[in-house]
Design an enzyme around this catalytic site. Structure first.
Site, PDB file in Angstrom:
ATOM      1  N   HIS A  28     -43.883 -97.828 -30.953  1.00  0.00           N
ATOM      2  CA  HIS A  28     -43.537 -97.937 -32.611  1.00  0.00           C
ATOM      3  C   HIS A  28     -44.854 -98.027 -33.122  1.00  0.00           C
ATOM      4  O   HIS A  28     -45.828 -98.535 -32.726  1.00  0.00           O
ATOM      5  CB  HIS A  28     -42.457 -99.298 -32.620  1.00  0.00           C
ATOM      6  CG  HIS A  28     -41.905 -99.518 -33.919  1.00  0.00           C
ATOM      7  ND1 HIS A  28     -42.668-100.117 -34.827  1.00  0.00           N
ATOM      8  CD2 HIS A  28     -40.726 -99.158 -34.230  1.00  0.00           C
ATOM      9  CE1 HIS A  28     -41.937-100.298 -36.014  1.00  0.00           C
ATOM     10  NE2 HIS A  28     -40.579 -99.602 -35.685  1.00  0.00           N
ATOM     11  N   GLU A  49     -34.641 -97.315 -30.911  1.00  0.00           N
ATOM     12  CA  GLU A  49     -33.542 -96.109 -30.801  1.00  0.00           C
ATOM     13  C   GLU A  49     -32.899 -95.964 -29.154  1.00  0.00           C
ATOM     14  O   GLU A  49     -31.879 -95.771 -28.917  1.00  0.00           O
ATOM     15  CB  GLU A  49     -34.504 -94.941 -31.184  1.00  0.00           C
ATOM     16  CG  GLU A  49     -34.357 -94.483 -32.343  1.00  0.00           C
ATOM     17  CD  GLU A  49     -35.602 -95.223 -33.120  1.00  0.00           C
ATOM     18  OE1 GLU A  49     -36.570 -95.754 -32.145  1.00  0.00           O
ATOM     19  OE2 GLU A  49     -35.891 -95.475 -34.518  1.00  0.00           O
TER      20      GLU A  49
END
Length: 413
Positions: free
Chosen positions: A293, A346
């Protein structure tokens, strides 16, 4: 409700800010991608990546996802406080009134939904929202009354699930469904997609989708949110700002990634193939979807929430994802030492949505149903500032001015 006692205190020391350096010509050098640059002040929330924490206003977003509904958080972001019972009833009634499509747009939707061979829904949503703004005479935020801006923002956020579900059903050869007053936001979304009454659905589906929607409403100045604020700073209407955000959001490096995370699980096939699969992808320089991320240097708190939801429900996919996650994190730590490449939202989002019975081409649209609330809240906040966002760029082309060549020289070249 009070903030959780475990919520870290908000202090200026927890907010990383880049130290700019002035370059020749008076420009200020900042990190690539504007990483760590404070571009605006906001009361809507923040992400503290080194702590693995993010919040909506003064509340932990994860605490809200566990204890409140999407409508509660929507009200919080628009009004600045959590609603009491009477305020929540009134707010839900406002949302119900704004979910229906105008007849002219409803008539256009079949052609819009079925045009072209691509199944992508977000480009069609952009077009539909542009049509809505034209039909209803959406006003520029610049010079508009706050109550008019708020109504336009409410309208765009409320009608987005209706549009997305209608587009989805039309592409499947089914008729769009009219919203049902009185349903929660999560139950409404599932009903509009499937026509299945909430009473006949596993209640875990609605609960899981509601928690997912709450935890993805907003996430700092991400690419799509910043895009919405840039467009708002020009004084444009709410729909224009949201359409620009959708364009940014559709990219596979942003909101367009969830279905690719499930595709990765499909490709791996079984836990014993995970290590070989990861090594091959890293060696070839490919990105591992669902891991890493731009902000978090710890576990993504959204992934932790959704992991718990998925594992509590159980099943083959949840068990498989758990084994793959362990292997991928171990191999990435070996192959990319010093980098924090943990599971992001996700990866577990796809498992939760699959468990709730959503087709994979609905993963990103479902993300959009929640994030449009964050975009519109940011639009309303940015509209209070009349300063246009207009950065500069460093020119790296040929020295200027160069003599303009004669036409025959251009042709010969």
């Amino acid at each position: 409700m009070t903030a959780s006692t475990s919520t870290p205190p908000i202090t200026s020391q927890t907010i990383p800010v880049a130290t700019p350096a002035t370059s020749p010509g008076g420009l200020i050098d900042v990190p690539a991608g504007l990483a760590g640059v404070r571009a605006a002040d906001t009361a809507l929330g923040d992400v503290r990546g080194s702590e693995g924490f993010y919040h909506y206003r003064q509340y932990s977003a994860i605490d809200l996802a566990r204890t409140r509904t999407l409508e509660d958080v929507w009200f919080l972001q628009f009004e600045g406080h959590l609603p009491d019972s009477a305020e929540l009833v009134d707010f839900r009634a406002q949302i119900d009134e704004l979910r229906d499509l105008p007849p002219q747009l409803a008539d256009m939707l079949p052609a819009l939904a079925t045009a072209g061979s691509s199944s992508a829904m977000l480009p069609r949503l952009r077009t539909a929202l542009s049509m809505l703004a034209s039909i209803e005479g959406s006003r520029p935020v610049y010079g508009a009354r706050p109550e008019d801006r708020r109504r336009d923002a409410m309208r765009v956020a409320a009608v987005t699930p209706t549009l997305l579900a209608g587009i989805y059903r039309l592409r499947r050869g089914e008729s769009p469904l009219a919203p049902r007053p009185g349903l929660s936001a999560a139950a409404q979304w599932l009903y509009l997609l499937t026509g299945q009454e909430p009473e006949s659905r596993d209640p875990r589906d609605v609960s899981a989708i509601d928690q997912y929607l709450v935890c993805t409403v907003d996430h700092g100045f991400n690419a799509s949110t910043f895009t919405a604020r840039v467009v708002t700073s020009t004084g444009a209407d709410v729909a224009s700002a949201v359409c620009s955000a959708i364009g940014a959001f559709s990219g596979p490096l942003h909101g367009g990634a969830p279905d690719r995370a499930l595709a990765a699980l499909d490709d791996i096939g079984s836990p014993d193939r995970a290590e070989e699969w990861v090594r091959a992808r890293v060696t070839s320089g490919e990105r591992i979807m669902g891991f890493g991320h731009a902000v978090y240097r710890t576990d993504d708190p959204r992934a932790a929430l959704l992991r718990g939801i998925a594992q509590e429900r159980g099943g083959r996919l949840a068990e498989f994802a758990t084994e793959v996650e362990k292997t991928v994190i171990r191999v990435l730590a070996e192959l990319k030492p010093g980098r924090s490449l943990n599971t992001n939202v996700e990866f577990w989002a796809v498992v939760v949505m699959e468990q709730a019975g959503l087709a994979r081409d609905l993963f990103t649209p479902t993300f959009t149903v929640s994030r449009v609330i964050g975009w519109t809240a940011n639009v309303l906040e940015q509209a209070q500032d009349s300063k246009i966002i207009r950065p500069s760029a460093r020119y790296t082309g040929l020295p200027a001015p160069q003599p303009v060549p004669e036409l025959d020289q251009v042709s010969a070249a």
